[in-house]
Design a protein around this motif. Structure first.
Motif, PDB file in Angstrom:
ATOM      1  N   ILE A 334       0.809  -1.229   0.000  1.00 53.50           N
ATOM      2  CA  ILE A 334       0.000   0.000   0.000  1.00 53.50           C
ATOM      3  C   ILE A 334       0.841   1.276   0.000  1.00 53.50           C
ATOM      4  O   ILE A 334       0.314   2.350  -0.269  1.00 53.50           O
ATOM      5  CB  ILE A 334      -1.024   0.014   1.171  1.00 53.50           C
ATOM      6  CG1 ILE A 334      -0.336   0.028   2.537  1.00 53.50           C
ATOM      7  CG2 ILE A 334      -1.997  -1.146   1.050  1.00 53.50           C
ATOM      8  CD1 ILE A 334      -1.296   0.074   3.727  1.00 53.50           C
ATOM      9  N   THR A 335       2.158   1.152   0.292  1.00 50.19           N
ATOM     10  CA  THR A 335       2.997   2.365   0.326  1.00 50.19           C
ATOM     11  C   THR A 335       4.054   2.397  -0.765  1.00 50.19           C
ATOM     12  O   THR A 335       4.567   3.456  -1.102  1.00 50.19           O
ATOM     13  CB  THR A 335       3.734   2.490   1.674  1.00 50.19           C
ATOM     14  OG1 THR A 335       4.664   1.391   1.804  1.00 50.19           O
ATOM     15  CG2 THR A 335       2.771   2.487   2.846  1.00 50.19           C
ATOM     16  N   HIS A 516      -1.308   4.865   6.554  1.00 51.24           N
ATOM     17  CA  HIS A 516      -1.086   3.502   6.055  1.00 51.24           C
ATOM     18  C   HIS A 516      -0.839   2.530   7.214  1.00 51.24           C
ATOM     19  O   HIS A 516      -1.273   1.381   7.179  1.00 51.24           O
ATOM     20  CB  HIS A 516       0.100   3.483   5.081  1.00 51.24           C
ATOM     21  CG  HIS A 516      -0.135   4.338   3.868  1.00 51.24           C
ATOM     22  ND1 HIS A 516       0.215   5.665   3.828  1.00 51.24           N
ATOM     23  CD2 HIS A 516      -0.706   4.055   2.674  1.00 51.24           C
ATOM     24  CE1 HIS A 516      -0.122   6.159   2.644  1.00 51.24           C
ATOM     25  NE2 HIS A 516      -0.684   5.210   1.929  1.00 51.24           N
TER      26      HIS A 516
END
Length: 671
Positions: A334-335, A516
């Protein structure tokens, strides 16, 4: 008993079958033989030893240059010689292949136990823990610089520095762990390689062992469940009732129950233990095998004998499932950040273990002293209490705290008192088992004796009088000797280092990429949610936490396990809200099935998934996402028809305004 049970036979027949024939069989057996083998039998892989040696030296040259520093060459050669001489090379080589396969699938593997004490394990890419003394190395040109003994406790605490040869940033590494803690002083201890695979990937790792060795040569390690105290007592009471006999007095009941304790009750399956049988042998040379829980359709058979009974004869891998590698995979996804590149000496990250400054939180509204809530290994109230007292600022101190919190009689009544009364600082107390050997050698005690003392203390066996005499002769302080006598169990330093590495990586995301981090935390690490409260914000969260806390303190009503789990979830939800972030509402059109996601319309908000609603499982959540991807929902009726949502769940979503204005039925508006 046999004679009595054969009452239907004549006396002569009973004598023949029970006494004479059994003796005849005994007489037919020549000499003595072992029911189970008396030595270790490892599986064979062609050229495993040569491949392992080549792999380790290739990686050593990649990291430390064409001419290896003396300390690297000596340690690697000494370990490899011992490992190969005792037939353990294949164990390392299989572990290397398992980890490589997982890494190729995008999952990190964490090492457990003392495997990280072995430099061969580091160079074979089995463990991320480097057990050499603290040093700098340059990933760009292989320049390296080993530091004088005692200069610094841990290589991850070295200040940033540029390479004098090429100008690139140097990396600090080295945790100063003796290899003896893993392989024994003579290098002949069977290596027990325990690895933490992602829970999502664990079945693949298990299946890969079948691919390497074949179905008939890998088995799940069996366990034996025994009768426990309360069950045994129940047996006695049950016997009284069934036999309709005069109830025994309490002393007689306890005595009979004691006789039943520890007797085999059932067999089970180790959660991650895989036993490997050599290709030229049969599993029955070591143990009978069975299906788990008598299920003949199970994909794995298990060993009938408890693994501990055949520990020294056959090889076992602990391929365990763990949440940390799963968390790392999600954070990378996700990052886009490579977790292996995260610095271990980032000051803002390290600060959350002693203060809340890095969280940029309003301390007038927040009672926590540290920012460690929600960090694996450091987030429990017990460990947070240790952090508050010791205020660690370095990686080395975090390793010590990890050891203190996992040991038995190591912190309470021992190290805590030494720190409280000013006898020692945190960096001086015994935190991990390896500290005993390293510290004793530092005082001048001979290496072999230092190792022997460490092994005795870490198992809770204390000190012999002659050891104490030798320790005093080498000016080992009285507090150190006293501390050794109290310890019942000690954590291996390599295990502590591996866990702290994961914790620091997650702490880095908490500080630098908070939205996140919270998406990961609430998706992976929570057992229960009160999503309606979380969405309402600070006041509602505080009220719900206060209600559960009141139940904890009130003796008349006890909170359920679920409510206690919700309290832990709300603790992080409150922290998140106080840092200026919030939860968006669940949305039929925007929520993911099982993961909290960053709100595309608000970078400071996260959207809960469908599975955060009580009673809504992952399959149901996935059905909603699949249906809406095919075409938009027209009405509640359409949602019910095209997804696995029940009428009750649809009404619940409607009550939460998650259906976003959908009408009751499909209809056309003409005017």
């Amino acid at each position: 008993e046999m004679m009595v049970s054969l009452s239907y036979l004549s006396e002569d027949e009973k004598q023949e079958y029970v006494v004479e024939n059994t003796n005849k069989i005994a007489d037919m057996i020549d000499g003595t033989f072992h029911v189970v083998h008396d030595k270790l039998f490892t599986p064979h892989i062609d050229n495993a030893d040569e491949n392992l040696r080549q792999l380790c030296f290739d990686n050593a040259h990649k990291q430390y240059g064409e001419v290896l520093p003396d300390i690297v060459e000596k340690r690697l050669t000494k370990e490899l010689d011992n490992i190969i001489k005792h037939g353990f090379g294949v164990i390392y080589y299989i572990a290397h292949k398992l980890v490589k396969k997982s890494n190729e699938a995008g999952y990190l593997v964490g090492s457990r136990g003392s495997v990280g004490s072995s430099f061969v394990a580091t160079m074979a890419n089995i463990s991320e823990v480097n057990p050499l003394p603290p040093h700098y190395y340059c990933p760009h040109c292989q320049y390296n610089e080993f530091l004088p003994e005692g200069y610094i406790a841990n290589g991850y605490d070295l200040p940033n520095k540029t390479c004098p040869k090429c100008g690139h940033p140097l990396k600090g590494d080295g945790h100063n762990i003796p290899f003896e803690t893993f392989l024994g002083f003579e290098g002949d201890k069977v290596p027990d390689i325990d690895l933490n695979f992602s829970g999502e990937y664990q079945p693949n790792a298990h299946a890969y062992t079948k691919e390497v060795f074949g179905d008939d040569h890998v088995f799940r390690a069996g366990t034996v469940g025994t009768v426990q105290e309360k069950t045994a007592y129940g047996y006695v009471k049950g016997y009284e009732e069934e036999m309709e006999c005069e109830p025994f007095n309490e002393a007689k009941r306890v005595d009979l129950a004691k006789g039943c304790e520890g007797v085999k009750r059932t067999t089970g399956q180790h959660p991650g233990g895989i036993v490997v049988v050599p290709l030229d042998m049969d599993v029955h040379d070591f143990t009978p095998v069975q299906y788990p829980a008598n299920n003949p359709n199970a994909t794995w058979k298990t060993t009938h004998f408890d693994f501990h009974q055949i520990h020294d004869n056959i090889l076992k891998f602990d391929i365990l499932g763990h949440v940390d590698p799963t968390a790392m995979k999600m954070l990378e996804r996700i990052t886009g950040v490579n977790v292996r590149q995260i610095p271990m000496n980032d000051q803002e990250t390290m600060a959350i273990f002693s203060t809340t400054e890095s969280l940029k939180i309003d301390t007038t509204k927040y009672n926590e002293v540290t920012g460690a809530a929600g960090i694996p290994e450091f987030g429990t109230p017990f460990v947070r209490g240790i952090l508050e007292l010791t205020k660690p600022t370095t990686f080395a101190e975090l390793v010590t705290i990890s050891g203190l919190s996992h040991g038995t009689d190591v912190w309470l009544g021992n190290a805590k008192d030494l720190i409280d009364n000013g006898t020692c600082k945190l960096n001086e107390v015994i935190g991990c088992r390896d500290d005993i050997m390293v510290d004793l050698m530092g005082y001048g005690v001979k290496p072999k004796l230092s190792f022997t003392i460490m092994e005795s203390v870490r198992k809770g066996k204390g000190l012999k009088d002659e050891w104490v005499t030798e320790m005093k002769a080498n000016n080992v302080p009285e507090w150190f000797i006293d501390s050794c006598t109290k310890i019942k169990y000690m954590f291996p330093k390599a295990h502590a280092v591996a866990y702290v590495m994961m914790a620091v990586r997650i702490a880095w995301f908490k500080v630098h990429m908070p939205v996140h981090y919270y998406c990961m935390y609430f998706s992976i690490r929570c057992d229960a949610y009160d999503v309606q409260t979380m969405i309402q914000g600070e006041a509602a969260i505080r009220q719900r936490m206060a209600d559960i806390k009141h139940m904890k303190e009130d003796k008349t009503q006890k909170p359920s396990d679920k409510e206690l789990a919700i309290y832990d979830t709300l603790e992080l939800a409150l922290e998140m809200v106080l840092r200026g972030f919030r939860f968006s509402n669940i949305s039929i059109n925007r929520s993911a099935a099982t993961e909290f996601i960053v709100d595309p319309d608000d970078p400071k908000a996260i959207i809960p998934p469908f599975t955060s609603i009580d009673g809504l499982g992952s399959n149901v959540g996935l059905s909603v996402v699949k249906a809406r991807e095919e075409k938009p929902f027209l009405s509640k009726e359409d949602v019910l028809k095209r997804t696995q949502l029940s009428k009750t769940l649809v009404e619940k979503l409607a009550d939460m305004n998650a259906l976003e204005g959908l009408d009751e039925e499909n209809q056309m508006t003409l005017f």
